[in-house]
Design a protein around this motif. Structure first.
Motif, PDB file in Angstrom:
ATOM      1  N   LEU A  51       0.852  -1.186   0.000  1.00 27.00           N
ATOM      2  CA  LEU A  51       0.000   0.000   0.000  1.00 27.00           C
ATOM      3  C   LEU A  51       0.893   1.242   0.000  1.00 27.00           C
ATOM      4  O   LEU A  51       1.837   1.328   0.787  1.00 27.00           O
ATOM      5  N   ILE A  52       0.590   2.195  -0.886  1.00 21.69           N
ATOM      6  CA  ILE A  52       1.406   3.406  -0.983  1.00 21.69           C
ATOM      7  C   ILE A  52       0.512   4.654  -0.962  1.00 21.69           C
ATOM      8  O   ILE A  52      -0.692   4.589  -1.169  1.00 21.69           O
ATOM      9  N   TYR A  53       1.155   5.803  -0.708  1.00 26.76           N
ATOM     10  CA  TYR A  53       0.498   7.100  -0.868  1.00 26.76           C
ATOM     11  C   TYR A  53       0.469   7.445  -2.355  1.00 26.76           C
ATOM     12  O   TYR A  53       1.406   7.139  -3.095  1.00 26.76           O
ATOM     13  N   MET A  54      -0.607   8.133  -2.780  1.00 28.67           N
ATOM     14  CA  MET A  54      -0.771   8.515  -4.187  1.00 28.67           C
ATOM     15  C   MET A  54      -1.181   9.972  -4.324  1.00 28.67           C
ATOM     16  O   MET A  54      -1.466  10.643  -3.330  1.00 28.67           O
ATOM     17  N   ASP A  55      -1.246  10.411  -5.572  1.00 39.34           N
ATOM     18  CA  ASP A  55      -1.770  11.720  -5.939  1.00 39.34           C
ATOM     19  C   ASP A  55      -0.858  12.805  -5.376  1.00 39.34           C
ATOM     20  O   ASP A  55       0.326  12.835  -5.685  1.00 39.34           O
ATOM     21  N   GLU A  56      -1.378  13.704  -4.570  1.00 36.73           N
ATOM     22  CA  GLU A  56      -0.574  14.718  -3.902  1.00 36.73           C
ATOM     23  C   GLU A  56      -0.949  14.711  -2.428  1.00 36.73           C
ATOM     24  O   GLU A  56      -1.973  14.158  -2.042  1.00 36.73           O
ATOM     25  N   VAL A  57      -0.122  15.347  -1.603  1.00 39.90           N
ATOM     26  CA  VAL A  57      -0.410  15.299  -0.173  1.00 39.90           C
ATOM     27  C   VAL A  57       0.088  16.568   0.509  1.00 39.90           C
ATOM     28  O   VAL A  57       1.139  17.115   0.156  1.00 39.90           O
ATOM     29  N   GLY A  58      -0.713  17.072   1.448  1.00 38.87           N
ATOM     30  CA  GLY A  58      -0.322  18.219   2.258  1.00 38.87           C
ATOM     31  C   GLY A  58      -0.131  19.506   1.493  1.00 38.87           C
ATOM     32  O   GLY A  58       0.608  20.391   1.924  1.00 38.87           O
ATOM     33  N   THR A  59      -0.820  19.640   0.350  1.00 46.61           N
ATOM     34  CA  THR A  59      -0.667  20.840  -0.473  1.00 46.61           C
ATOM     35  C   THR A  59      -1.805  21.829  -0.211  1.00 46.61           C
ATOM     36  O   THR A  59      -2.844  21.465   0.349  1.00 46.61           O
ATOM     37  N   PRO A  60      -1.646  23.079  -0.662  1.00 42.58           N
ATOM     38  CA  PRO A  60      -2.744  24.046  -0.539  1.00 42.58           C
ATOM     39  C   PRO A  60      -3.971  23.673  -1.357  1.00 42.58           C
ATOM     40  O   PRO A  60      -5.047  24.206  -1.112  1.00 42.58           O
ATOM     41  N   ASP A  61      -3.824  22.772  -2.333  1.00 43.25           N
ATOM     42  CA  ASP A  61      -4.980  22.312  -3.107  1.00 43.25           C
ATOM     43  C   ASP A  61      -5.750  21.221  -2.381  1.00 43.25           C
ATOM     44  O   ASP A  61      -6.971  21.095  -2.543  1.00 43.25           O
ATOM     45  N   SER A  62      -5.056  20.390  -1.612  1.00 40.01           N
ATOM     46  CA  SER A  62      -5.695  19.225  -0.991  1.00 40.01           C
ATOM     47  C   SER A  62      -5.915  19.400   0.507  1.00 40.01           C
ATOM     48  O   SER A  62      -6.384  18.486   1.167  1.00 40.01           O
ATOM     49  N   SER A  63      -5.606  20.583   1.032  1.00 36.48           N
ATOM     50  CA  SER A  63      -5.642  20.799   2.477  1.00 36.48           C
ATOM     51  C   SER A  63      -6.156  22.194   2.808  1.00 36.48           C
ATOM     52  O   SER A  63      -6.127  23.101   1.978  1.00 36.48           O
ATOM     53  N   ARG A  64      -6.584  22.345   4.056  1.00 38.53           N
ATOM     54  CA  ARG A  64      -6.761  23.675   4.627  1.00 38.53           C
ATOM     55  C   ARG A  64      -5.584  23.924   5.564  1.00 38.53           C
ATOM     56  O   ARG A  64      -5.275  23.096   6.418  1.00 38.53           O
ATOM     57  N   ILE A  65      -4.950  25.058   5.388  1.00 39.40           N
ATOM     58  CA  ILE A  65      -3.809  25.439   6.209  1.00 39.40           C
ATOM     59  C   ILE A  65      -4.033  26.875   6.671  1.00 39.40           C
ATOM     60  O   ILE A  65      -4.270  27.767   5.845  1.00 39.40           O
ATOM     61  N   TRP A  66      -3.977  27.096   7.991  1.00 35.72           N
ATOM     62  CA  TRP A  66      -4.233  28.424   8.545  1.00 35.72           C
ATOM     63  C   TRP A  66      -2.958  29.038   9.108  1.00 35.72           C
ATOM     64  O   TRP A  66      -2.062  28.334   9.579  1.00 35.72           O
TER      65      TRP A  66
END
Length: 367
Positions: free
Chosen positions: A256-271
């Protein structure tokens, strides 16, 4: 070159050798390599995958989507300068951190250019796995209406908007339209519970029951890695989306692996942490762009009402957004990326020509 020329808006027309249709999503385009080229690169570059693994060139654009539409700016600006490079750099950083800490690998095998990944084909898990540390967005909207159960999780009474939750919650939704699963509507992006997944393991793309535990561990551990590092640069990790898949390694083992993108401003809310401590929410993610759109157009219901999709598409097509609004998004993405990776972001001046040159020279993938 002009600012518009430095933006990679169209990314599905590159002369990359392929014998399959190019898959073009909202932001990324995928070029599946021929079997011959895949095998050649695996051998030449010593990629740690089975020799028959299909490979692809994944090219990220600078396009920006919101409310299921692609938006553009004044002066022929068809995307956000630096956005693609920022997203790739941030994902590369987190995927590397995950691997170093022994969590799991990702689908990325090589990074030939700031806008390009060479990836291995994975068998996707059909779950968009969302981790939440604060109650906001869709969870808050449901809570405000009186709902207390969210993805099979019972929420306590008395929560306030944007409040930190007692613990990090996993709130999955469907990735794609899944059919024949009891209690799960046949539509994309439907909230599901862990029990839904446990009752239909294969339908959700898991290879075994125990992998549900592993997926949840990789979610929470990955979230913790990102959250702790963001704290050091005064950023609060609010929520994010993870995607997973299976690949076969060079020893013939499925993992099992991570895919796509991760922790980005497109896939996350960051304040912004300091602003949040003062009682204000300042978004350092695409959510700020979404809020700008809602304030910019006189009838925000067009953007929010799925029954008005035709009007929404016309709105995005026929209205060039102010240049300063587009550049504000660029600043948000590029500055956040530089804080995360700890060095200046490498942004292309002539991205298409650069990509063609490196793929031809170093990978022999352009005729």
């Amino acid at each position: 070159m002009s600012l518009a020329d430095s933006v990679l808006a169209v990314n599905d027309d590159l002369p990359i050798r392929t014998d399959k249709p190019v898959h073009s999503g909202k932001v990324r385009s995928v070029y599946w390599l021929t079997d011959e080229d895949s095998r050649r690169l695996i051998k030449q570059k010593n990629y740690p995958v089975a020799e028959e693994t299909p490979l692809a060139i994944m090219v990220i654009s600078d396009r920006i989507s919101a409310f299921d539409c692609i938006f553009h700016g004044e002066g022929g600006l068809k995307g956000i300068p630096g956005k693609g490079a920022a997203l790739n750099a941030i994902s590369n950083h987190w995927f590397k951190c995950f691997a170093e800490q022994g969590l799991a690998d990702s689908h990325i095998l090589d990074v030939p250019h700031p806008l390009v990944w060479i990836v291995q084909k994975a068998r996707p898990v059909k779950v968009e796995a969302i981790c939440r540390q604060y109650i906001t967005g869709s969870m808050w909207r449901a809570y405000e209406k009186g709902e207390r159960e969210f993805c099979g999780i019972t929420l306590p009474e008395g929560l306030q908007k944007d409040q930190k939750l007692p613990e990090v919650l996993i709130t999955p939704s469907t990735k794609g339209i899944l059919k024949g699963i009891p209690g799960v509507p046949e539509q994309d992006d439907v909230n599901v519970s862990r029990k839904n997944i446990e009752d239909s393991v294969e339908a959700f793309g898991f290879e075994s029951d125990k992998d549900i535990d592993l997926y949840e561990k990789l979610l929470k551990d990955g979230f913790a890695v990102i959250s702790k590092q963001l704290e050091k640069i005064d950023q609060t990790f609010v929520d994010t989306k993870f995607e997973f898949g299976y690949v076969t390694d060079d020893k013939g083992q499925s993992k099992l692996i991570y895919m796509d993108e991760v922790g980005t401003p497109d896939s996350s809310r960051i304040w912004d942490t300091k602003e949040y401590q003062l009682g204000r929410v300042v978004e350092n993610s695409k959510e700020s762009f979404r809020q700008m759109l809602l304030n910019h157009f006189p009838e925000p219901d067009i953007l929010l009402n799925k029954d008005r999709m035709g009007e929404r598409e016309a709105l995005a097509r026929d209205n060039a957004l102010p240049l300063d609004a587009m550049m504000k998004v660029s600043k948000t993405y590029t500055q956040l990326a530089e804080k995360i990776i700890g060095k200046p972001l490498q942004v292309s001046r002539n991205p298409k020509a650069e990509i063609i040159e490196v793929l031809k020279r170093d990978y022999q993938l352009v005729n």
